[in-house]
Design an enzyme around this catalytic site. Structure first.
Site, PDB file in Angstrom:
ATOM      1  N   ASP A   9       0.858  -1.193   0.000  1.00 31.79           N
ATOM      2  CA  ASP A   9       0.000   0.000   0.000  1.00 31.79           C
ATOM      3  C   ASP A   9       0.894   1.244   0.000  1.00 31.79           C
ATOM      4  O   ASP A   9       1.752   1.402   0.873  1.00 31.79           O
ATOM      5  CB  ASP A   9      -0.884  -0.036   1.249  1.00 31.79           C
ATOM      6  CG  ASP A   9      -1.957   1.034   1.224  1.00 31.79           C
ATOM      7  OD1 ASP A   9      -3.113   0.716   1.552  1.00 31.79           O
ATOM      8  OD2 ASP A   9      -1.649   2.197   0.900  1.00 31.79           O
ATOM      9  N   ASP A 104      -3.542   2.282  -5.472  1.00 30.55           N
ATOM     10  CA  ASP A 104      -2.294   2.307  -4.687  1.00 30.55           C
ATOM     11  C   ASP A 104      -2.087   1.069  -3.836  1.00 30.55           C
ATOM     12  O   ASP A 104      -1.234   1.054  -2.964  1.00 30.55           O
ATOM     13  CB  ASP A 104      -2.243   3.572  -3.822  1.00 30.55           C
ATOM     14  CG  ASP A 104      -2.843   3.385  -2.447  1.00 30.55           C
ATOM     15  OD1 ASP A 104      -3.888   2.731  -2.336  1.00 30.55           O
ATOM     16  OD2 ASP A 104      -2.249   3.886  -1.480  1.00 30.55           O
ATOM     17  N   GLU A 105      -2.853   0.020  -4.099  1.00 28.04           N
ATOM     18  CA  GLU A 105      -2.813  -1.099  -3.150  1.00 28.04           C
ATOM     19  C   GLU A 105      -3.079  -2.416  -3.862  1.00 28.04           C
ATOM     20  O   GLU A 105      -3.919  -2.481  -4.754  1.00 28.04           O
ATOM     21  CB  GLU A 105      -3.864  -0.741  -2.110  1.00 28.04           C
ATOM     22  CG  GLU A 105      -4.471  -1.743  -1.339  1.00 28.04           C
ATOM     23  CD  GLU A 105      -5.615  -1.212  -0.462  1.00 28.04           C
ATOM     24  OE1 GLU A 105      -5.901  -1.916   0.475  1.00 28.04           O
ATOM     25  OE2 GLU A 105      -6.230  -0.159  -0.724  1.00 28.04           O
TER      26      GLU A 105
HETATM   27  P1  TTP Z   1      -5.298   4.976   1.077  1.00 28.62           P
HETATM   28  O1  TTP Z   1      -4.263   3.907   0.802  1.00 28.62           O
HETATM   29  O2  TTP Z   1      -6.458   4.619   1.941  1.00 28.62           O
HETATM   30  O3  TTP Z   1      -4.605   6.253   1.739  1.00 28.62           O
HETATM   31  P2  TTP Z   1      -3.218   6.913   1.443  1.00 28.62           P
HETATM   32  O4  TTP Z   1      -2.412   6.116   0.473  1.00 28.62           O
HETATM   33  O5  TTP Z   1      -3.444   8.336   1.072  1.00 28.62           O
HETATM   34  O6  TTP Z   1      -2.534   6.918   2.865  1.00 28.62           O
HETATM   35  P3  TTP Z   1      -1.927   5.672   3.681  1.00 28.62           P
HETATM   36  O7  TTP Z   1      -0.480   6.026   3.860  1.00 28.62           O
HETATM   37  O8  TTP Z   1      -2.676   5.653   4.966  1.00 28.62           O
HETATM   38  O9  TTP Z   1      -2.124   4.449   2.846  1.00 28.62           O
HETATM   39  O10 TTP Z   1      -5.886   5.513  -0.297  1.00 28.62           O
HETATM   40  C1  TTP Z   1      -5.097   5.637  -1.463  1.00 28.62           C
HETATM   41  C2  TTP Z   1      -5.512   6.855  -2.262  1.00 28.62           C
HETATM   42  O11 TTP Z   1      -6.894   6.783  -2.605  1.00 28.62           O
HETATM   43  C3  TTP Z   1      -5.339   8.154  -1.508  1.00 28.62           C
HETATM   44  O12 TTP Z   1      -4.049   8.692  -1.643  1.00 28.62           O
HETATM   45  C4  TTP Z   1      -6.392   9.026  -2.115  1.00 28.62           C
HETATM   46  C5  TTP Z   1      -7.479   8.076  -2.554  1.00 28.62           C
HETATM   47  N1  TTP Z   1      -8.599   8.132  -1.593  1.00 28.62           N
HETATM   48  C6  TTP Z   1      -9.681   8.958  -1.866  1.00 28.62           C
HETATM   49  O13 TTP Z   1      -9.741   9.591  -2.924  1.00 28.62           O
HETATM   50  N2  TTP Z   1     -10.703   9.041  -0.953  1.00 28.62           N
HETATM   51  C7  TTP Z   1     -10.690   8.352   0.237  1.00 28.62           C
HETATM   52  O14 TTP Z   1     -11.631   8.460   1.053  1.00 28.62           O
HETATM   53  C8  TTP Z   1      -9.563   7.488   0.515  1.00 28.62           C
HETATM   54  C9  TTP Z   1      -9.488   6.711   1.792  1.00 28.62           C
HETATM   55  C10 TTP Z   1      -8.558   7.426  -0.429  1.00 28.62           C
HETATM   56 MG    MG Z   2      -2.152   4.066   0.691  1.00 29.46          MG
END
Ligand code: TTP
Ligand code: MG
Length: 353
Positions: A9, A104-105
């Site tokens: 992730d 992203d995951e």
């Molecule tokens: P996430 O992996 O949930 O968050 P992140 O990568 O920003 O942070 P973390 O380090 O905690 O993993 O989500 C990935 C991307 O998806 C995030 O950068 C933006 C998008 N996203 C949204 O557009 N809306 C949302 O509510 C969430 C949770 C994520």
């Molecule tokens: Mg993330």
């Protein structure tokens, strides 16, 4: 046979890309999102901003109250998509068993990967290193014998960290694990579980499966299985999408049928149309559906075979669903369409010949 899964992730994905591409943003509180004067919300924010209590899906106006120096920049979806493709190319050097969950995951099944002496821990380290060298972005990873633990593990040492749960460590890890770490156990469910004396994995293990099933239905069974470390799901490499849906949990439960209908027609259906556009270029609508979750978490879905968007059909489905709730207020409303099977490529090819 024991399997090896990695869940990868990216850290603060959208916003890390923006900071990478604009050094003036370095070491500041930054978020990607909509403007506060247009009822915008944040997609995400960096870890500096998170220290102020700012988080994903927060209204931009509230985020600015919590952190007045927050810099909010618009997103560039095309760039994120391109990076996602590049990340996937790195995964493919190690395995073909890749299940992307979002841009992203992803889950990787590296059970049969021979690189790095077959060590999943080293594979995860090397993948993160390659991502960093090639894209100048950091990722976190979880390594475990099943998917649900790998996913939980990838959060443990975020950002830019990884966590391994070996088969021997599974039982101890689960005992100490707060139940809200389990995907699907949100704030409200967690409160409900806690009210029943269930806060950590060990509390679940101490109960009978039948008791949990009786009290919590499907959720109870799934919790019990997970806390025994049971999760036999494979990595799903290519899903054929069967439906597209949009749903919203309301900040406050809604009683009025008119208000629900207005929200559905004004917000949910237009959003659903937008999201289904791509699929409807090659496939047909098979059905329309409405999902309602009531105040007491009772949930119902009504569907109707139909081949185009039709507001009056959605409205009827909503009415039918609400009747099932016998006047209870609504906490979540969703609309979806079913998609007919993909056109058969072989068949088309034969016809062309
Ligand atoms: P996430 O992996 O949930 O968050 P992140 O990568 O920003 O942070 P973390 O380090 O905690 O993993 O989500 C990935 C991307 O998806 C995030 O950068 C933006 C998008 N996203 C949204 O557009 N809306 C949302 O509510 C969430 C949770 C994520
Ligand atoms: Mg993330």
């Amino acid at each position: 046979m024991v399997k090896k899964f990695i869940h990868i992730d990216m850290d603060a994905f959208f916003v890390s890309v923006e900071i990478r591409d604009n050094p003036a943003l370095a070491n500041k509180a930054v978020a990607v999102g909509g403007k506060s004067d247009r009822r915008g919300v944040l997609s995400t924010c960096n870890y500096i901003a998170r220290q102020f209590g700012v988080h994903s899906a927060m209204a931009t106006s509230i985020a600015l109250q919590k952190c007045p120096q927050l810099i909010v920049v618009p997103g560039r979806m095309d760039v994120y998509k391109q990076i996602s493709v590049q990340i996937r190319a790195i995964f493919e050097k190690y395995t073909q068993l890749i299940e992307p969950l979002s841009l992203d995951e992803a889950f990787l099944d590296v059970t049969d990967c021979k690189l790095c002496n077959g060590s999943a821990t080293l594979i995860a380290e090397q993948i993160r290193q390659e991502i960093f060298e090639e894209l100048n972005l950091t990722a976190s990873a979880g390594i475990a014998p099943n998917k649900f633990l790998a996913k939980i593990a990838s959060d443990e040492n975020k950002p830019n960290g990884q966590c391994v749960i070996t088969p021997e460590q599974v039982a101890t890890f689960i005992e100490k694990m707060p139940l809200n770490k389990i995907p699907g156990v949100g704030k409200v469910t967690f409160e409900k579980l806690k009210a029943n004396g269930l806060e950590f994995g060990r509390d679940v293990i101490a109960r009978d499966k039948s008791e949990l099933m009786h009290k919590f239905g499907k959720l109870g069974v799934s919790l019990w299985d997970k806390c025994q470390g049971i999760d036999n799901r494979e990595v799903v490499t290519s899903r054929v999408r069967k439906s597209v849906g949009v749903e919203r949990t309301f900040a406050q439960d809604i009683h009025s049928k008119e208000e629900l209908s207005d929200y559905m027609i004004g917000n949910l259906i237009p959003e659903l149309k937008k999201r289904s556009e791509l699929y409807l270029k090659t496939r047909e609508i098979s059905k329309l559906g409405v999902k309602v979750k009531f105040k007491d978490f009772h949930q119902t879905t009504k569907e109707f075979k139909y081949h185009s968007f039709d507001e009056s059909v959605f409205n009827e489905l909503l009415n039918d669903a609400l009747i099932r709730g016998e006047g209870k207020a609504v906490r979540l409303l969703g609309v979806h369409i079913g998609l007919c099977d993909e056109p058969d490529e072989h068949h088309q090819f034969e016809l062309a010949l």
